[in-house]
Design a protein around this motif. Sequence first.
Motif, mmCIF file in Angstrom:
data_model
loop_
_atom_site.group_PDB
_atom_site.id
_atom_site.type_symbol
_atom_site.label_atom_id
_atom_site.label_comp_id
_atom_site.label_asym_id
_atom_site.label_seq_id
_atom_site.Cartn_x
_atom_site.Cartn_y
_atom_site.Cartn_z
ATOM 1 N N ALA A 81 -15.231 -24.059 16.607
ATOM 2 C CA ALA A 81 -14.634 -24.935 17.649
ATOM 3 C C ALA A 81 -16.025 -25.156 18.787
ATOM 4 O O ALA A 81 -17.029 -24.529 18.805
ATOM 5 N N LEU A 118 -11.675 -22.966 14.786
ATOM 6 C CA LEU A 118 -10.481 -23.984 14.455
ATOM 7 C C LEU A 118 -9.519 -23.728 13.491
ATOM 8 O O LEU A 118 -8.366 -23.843 13.428
ATOM 9 N N ARG A 147 -5.542 -22.789 13.959
ATOM 10 C CA ARG A 147 -5.121 -22.700 15.389
ATOM 11 C C ARG A 147 -4.653 -23.938 16.060
ATOM 12 O O ARG A 147 -5.066 -25.115 15.669
ATOM 13 N N ASP A 148 -3.750 -24.032 16.863
ATOM 14 C CA ASP A 148 -3.351 -25.078 17.568
ATOM 15 C C ASP A 148 -4.411 -25.656 18.736
ATOM 16 O O ASP A 148 -4.770 -24.867 19.297
ATOM 17 N N GLY A 149 -4.582 -26.934 18.623
ATOM 18 C CA GLY A 149 -5.703 -27.515 19.842
ATOM 19 C C GLY A 149 -6.884 -27.114 19.579
ATOM 20 O O GLY A 149 -7.466 -26.475 18.711
ATOM 21 N N GLY A 150 -7.787 -27.669 20.206
ATOM 22 C CA GLY A 150 -9.341 -27.353 20.177
ATOM 23 C C GLY A 150 -10.012 -28.729 19.808
ATOM 24 O O GLY A 150 -9.396 -29.285 18.870
ATOM 25 N N SER A 151 -11.393 -28.539 19.796
ATOM 26 C CA SER A 151 -12.296 -29.673 19.230
ATOM 27 C C SER A 151 -13.251 -29.285 18.334
ATOM 28 O O SER A 151 -13.787 -27.853 18.778
ATOM 29 N N ALA A 164 -13.760 -35.194 21.875
ATOM 30 C CA ALA A 164 -12.583 -34.960 22.624
ATOM 31 C C ALA A 164 -11.514 -35.282 21.506
ATOM 32 O O ALA A 164 -11.188 -36.579 21.349
ATOM 33 N N GLY A 166 -8.060 -34.220 20.938
ATOM 34 C CA GLY A 166 -6.814 -33.331 21.605
ATOM 35 C C GLY A 166 -5.730 -32.902 20.573
ATOM 36 O O GLY A 166 -4.968 -32.445 20.335
#
Length: 166
Positions: A81, A118, A147-151, A164, A166
């Motif tokens: 991430a 991630l 995982r949920d979310g992250g870049s 970015a 999302g």
Amino acid sequence: MERLTEPPLDPARFREVLGAFASGITVVAALGDDGRPAGLACQSFASLSLDPPLVLLCVGKGSSSWPKVRAAGRFGVSILAEEQRQVCEALGRKGEDKFAGVDWERSAHGAVRVRGALATVDCALDTVHEAGDHYLVTARVLELAARDGGSPLLYFRSDYATGAFG
């Protein structure tokens, strides 16, 4: 048929031009014979096949960590991430204790996973081919997690980049 002789490519120019292709950064890691994690940062990673599920990665022949990962036969690939730049730097350096300060866990398959990544992919080594100054490695996918979310942490033009997403 006559073969044309091309002038050799300048390695610096090769790296510069191909650096325009942004790639994600992963950690490839396994447990060594001594029960300690061994691993390396790797930007050359991709999905290869759905049936059977396979991934591929490219590892420099000069890597001191790859022989330990290869000997283990099973390893984890952690997709880093954007906030894990320090993890990449730790695993990208030379030395014995690259995992000092890196939060990791052992999976049920015996693979090493970086916590907070991630996504993680548990793998079993399939084939290793020599390809220039690298090994081209294929591996069977044993388990996946995300995982949920992250870049993602990216490598672009010889530096870190983030996006970015999302």
